[in-house]
Scaffold this motif. Structure first.
Motif, PDB file in Angstrom:
ATOM      1  N   UNK A  61       0.869  -1.168   0.000  1.00 42.82           N
ATOM      2  CA  UNK A  61       0.000   0.000   0.000  1.00 42.82           C
ATOM      3  C   UNK A  61       0.910   1.224   0.000  1.00 42.82           C
ATOM      4  N   UNK A  62       0.640   2.144  -0.901  1.00 41.84           N
ATOM      5  CA  UNK A  62       1.540   3.273  -1.083  1.00 41.84           C
ATOM      6  C   UNK A  62       1.229   4.361  -0.056  1.00 41.84           C
ATOM      7  N   UNK A  63       1.342   3.966   1.195  1.00 44.12           N
ATOM      8  CA  UNK A  63       1.110   4.865   2.313  1.00 44.12           C
ATOM      9  C   UNK A  63       2.043   4.478   3.447  1.00 44.12           C
ATOM     10  N   UNK A  64       2.744   5.467   3.969  1.00 43.45           N
ATOM     11  CA  UNK A  64       3.618   5.244   5.113  1.00 43.45           C
ATOM     12  C   UNK A  64       3.442   6.363   6.109  1.00 43.45           C
ATOM     13  N   UNK A  65       4.338   6.445   7.058  1.00 43.08           N
ATOM     14  CA  UNK A  65       4.203   7.481   8.076  1.00 43.08           C
ATOM     15  C   UNK A  65       4.325   8.884   7.490  1.00 43.08           C
ATOM     16  N   UNK A  66       4.945   8.997   6.312  1.00 38.16           N
ATOM     17  CA  UNK A  66       5.060  10.293   5.660  1.00 38.16           C
ATOM     18  C   UNK A  66       3.737  10.840   5.158  1.00 38.16           C
ATOM     19  N   UNK A  67       2.694  10.002   5.110  1.00 40.00           N
ATOM     20  CA  UNK A  67       1.374  10.458   4.672  1.00 40.00           C
ATOM     21  C   UNK A  67       0.513  10.924   5.836  1.00 40.00           C
ATOM     22  N   UNK A  68       1.041  10.833   7.031  1.00 38.55           N
ATOM     23  CA  UNK A  68       0.294  11.264   8.210  1.00 38.55           C
ATOM     24  C   UNK A  68       0.437  12.775   8.405  1.00 38.55           C
ATOM     25  N   UNK A  69      -0.218  13.272   9.410  1.00 38.19           N
ATOM     26  CA  UNK A  69      -0.165  14.696   9.694  1.00 38.19           C
ATOM     27  C   UNK A  69       0.299  14.919  11.128  1.00 38.19           C
ATOM     28  N   UNK A  70       0.857  16.090  11.358  1.00 33.45           N
ATOM     29  CA  UNK A  70       1.284  16.444  12.706  1.00 33.45           C
ATOM     30  C   UNK A  70       0.093  16.330  13.657  1.00 33.45           C
ATOM     31  N   UNK A  71       0.307  15.642  14.772  1.00 35.42           N
ATOM     32  CA  UNK A  71      -0.766  15.432  15.735  1.00 35.42           C
ATOM     33  C   UNK A  71      -1.566  14.172  15.494  1.00 35.42           C
ATOM     34  N   UNK A  72      -1.360  13.561  14.346  1.00 35.77           N
ATOM     35  CA  UNK A  72      -2.057  12.313  14.017  1.00 35.77           C
ATOM     36  C   UNK A  72      -1.046  11.344  13.405  1.00 35.77           C
ATOM     37  N   UNK A  73      -0.008  11.019  14.180  1.00 37.29           N
ATOM     38  CA  UNK A  73       1.051  10.141  13.687  1.00 37.29           C
ATOM     39  C   UNK A  73       0.824   8.707  14.152  1.00 37.29           C
ATOM     40  N   UNK A  74       1.486   7.773  13.482  1.00 37.29           N
ATOM     41  CA  UNK A  74       1.424   6.363  13.855  1.00 37.29           C
ATOM     42  C   UNK A  74       0.306   5.587  13.200  1.00 37.29           C
ATOM     43  N   UNK A  75      -0.490   6.227  12.307  1.00 38.08           N
ATOM     44  CA  UNK A  75      -1.647   5.542  11.722  1.00 38.08           C
ATOM     45  C   UNK A  75      -1.242   4.409  10.783  1.00 38.08           C
ATOM     46  N   UNK A  76      -0.228   4.650   9.935  1.00 40.03           N
ATOM     47  CA  UNK A  76       0.185   3.609   8.985  1.00 40.03           C
ATOM     48  C   UNK A  76       0.660   2.367   9.734  1.00 40.03           C
ATOM     49  N   UNK A  77       1.454   2.567  10.766  1.00 39.04           N
ATOM     50  CA  UNK A  77       1.926   1.427  11.550  1.00 39.04           C
ATOM     51  C   UNK A  77       0.788   0.787  12.336  1.00 39.04           C
ATOM     52  N   UNK A  78      -0.154   1.592  12.797  1.00 37.74           N
ATOM     53  CA  UNK A  78      -1.325   1.046  13.496  1.00 37.74           C
ATOM     54  C   UNK A  78      -2.097   0.107  12.585  1.00 37.74           C
ATOM     55  N   UNK A  79      -2.260   0.493  11.312  1.00 37.59           N
ATOM     56  CA  UNK A  79      -2.988  -0.369  10.383  1.00 37.59           C
ATOM     57  C   UNK A  79      -2.208  -1.627  10.020  1.00 37.59           C
TER      58      UNK A  79
END
Length: 456
Positions: A61-79
């Motif tokens: 999936x072409x999404x990593x932590x670099x696609x997150x936003x300040x204050x909402x980090x860790x989502x890619x790893x959470x998934x």
């Protein structure tokens, strides 16, 4: 046959072998494949390899932590964790159980740029992996709940504690992100995220992130192994074809990195030996200079005859290890040199010698012999890993993601083989400047030293 200068015929033969130059042309290795796209935007890459009755399924999936936003980090790893907790047609706990029943195994990983999942299993069970992967792509939200998200949120928090906060030298990597990139830059937070962000994320935030980035039009599926192309195409269409295309993927902000000084951080940790990390900004993955930086890392720290290992570990014996690598990303890369001081020596001593060796690169660029050794090491390592279908599947995905060409291996080997000593001197002078870098030093906590605290 007479001996020559005390050398036996067998040793003379060995020296002749060592003298044979290795060129990029000699080292060419192709990755023939079939690539196509489903109507919903899913890129599919297939390669037949009948050497064993096994198959590797690898999805990026072409999404990593670099696609997150300040204050909402860790989502890619959470998934990365949530996607193993079941989907609409796969009850919780059955993903691993069903794969193990057919003799398969699986895992996943997350980086700044992408998240991947893979299965290795007997080829007769290929359809099982395709069913499982398609169900969590198209039908995850039907089974996802606040309770599941909260459970995996806690798992990720514990992982951060174990691998980062409580691991020897573990805080180096999140500190590195913050030190090297300005606040708000997509690479300025750690891939694992921050505790406060994981706690603050609402269930709706998590659902929105999945809907945005986990559609088929933002993924590439690679299948390598004991397959027939046409039959596999039908299976892929059967399981993935009905998943609707996701919404357009938002572009990442690409802020500049104004880094023109030396920045230093000293971390205290529960360790016994000091360690130093030196870091420089380098160009994005696979751009001009990337092959030269890969070769440079080998010249510096690739094996016991490399410049830094020989000087630090063998000659002076002031360090117990040294490593160098170019951590590549789509928005930019970071060249990293790290070394752990030996008992009785300091990180400052090690850093001084590293600086001396970096300066020597400009005075005495690598010899032809050093370049050949570096190239041969990289080439041999690649060939060794290509024997496994798991690596082949991942490298096809990697090359496609970063270059658009899954069969980029020949070009990459050619680029490595074309690097000369002038290139390495120029790269050192351009990017690895002694006073434009980040430096992180890890030292033992004072209370641990005084009280005889536990080290590594």
């Amino acid at each position: 046959m007479k001996h020559f200068l005390g050398l036996t015929p067998r040793l003379l033969g060995l020296l002749a072998c060592l003298a044979i130059p290795v060129t990029a042309g000699d080292a060419a290795v192709g990755l023939p494949h079939v690539r196509y796209e489903l109507e919903n935007g899913l890129t599919v890459i297939l390669q037949e390899d009948h050497s064993t009755p096994m198959v590797a399924v690898n999805i990026w999936y072409h999404v990593g932590s670099g696609h997150e936003k300040k204050g909402r980090t860790g989502f890619a790893h959470l998934f990365e964790h949530i996607l193993f907790e079941g989907s609409e047609h796969v009850p919780e706990g059955k993903f691993d159980e069903w794969l193990e029943t057919v003799g398969g195994n699986n895992n996943g990983s997350t980086t700044i740029d992408r998240t991947n999942y893979f299965e290795i299993l007997p080829s007769h069970a290929l359809e099982m992996a395709l069913f499982l992967e398609s169900d969590r792509m198209g039908w995850l939200l039907g089974s996802m709940s606040e309770a599941k998200v909260d459970g995996q949120r806690d798992v990720v928090k514990n992982e951060r504690r174990q691998r980062v906060e409580n691991a020897p030298y573990g805080m180096v990597w999140p500190t590195m992100s913050e030190l090297m990139f300005p606040e708000g830059h997509p690479y300025s937070w750690p891939t694992i995220g921050y505790m406060e962000d994981l706690s603050a994320a609402s269930y709706e935030d998590v659902v929105t992130f999945f809907k945005t980035y986990y559609g088929p039009n933002n993924a590439s599926l690679v299948i390598v192994g004991d397959i027939e192309i046409e039959a596999t195409k039908k299976l892929v269409e059967k399981w993935f074809g009905e998943i609707p295309r996701g919404q357009p993927i938002p572009a990442i902000d690409r802020p500049g990195v104004n880094f023109n000084e030396e920045k230093r951080v000293v971390l205290e940790d529960r360790v016994q030996l000091e360690r130093v990390h030196l870091m420089w900004h380098t160009p994005p993955a696979f751009s001009a200079g990337a092959a030269g930086l890969e070769m440079l890392s080998q010249v510096l720290a690739g094996g016991k005859t490399s410049r830094l290992y020989k000087r630090l570990v063998y000659d002076l014996q002031i360090a117990q290890d040294v490593f160098a690598f170019n951590y590549s990303g789509k928005l930019g890369s970071t060249f990293i040199i790290g070394s752990t001081a030996s008992d009785g020596h300091t990180a400052a001593e090690v850093e001084k010698v590293i600086d001396e060796e970096m300066a020597r690169l400009l005075r005495e660029p690598p010899s032809e012999r050093e370049l050949k050794r570096a190239f041969n090491q990289l080439h041999a390592s690649t060939l060794d890993r290509l024997e496994g279908i798991e690596f082949k599947a991942d490298i096809l995905n990697r090359y496609y993601f970063y270059t658009g060409n899954p069969d980029y291996l020949n070009e990459w080997i050619r680029r490595l083989g074309a690097v000369d000593s002038t290139d390495l001197a120029n790269l050192t002078q351009t990017y690895l400047k002694p006073h434009v870098r980040g430096v992180i030093t890890v030292v033992p906590k004072k209370e641990d030293s005084e009280q005889g605290g536990k080290g590594e």
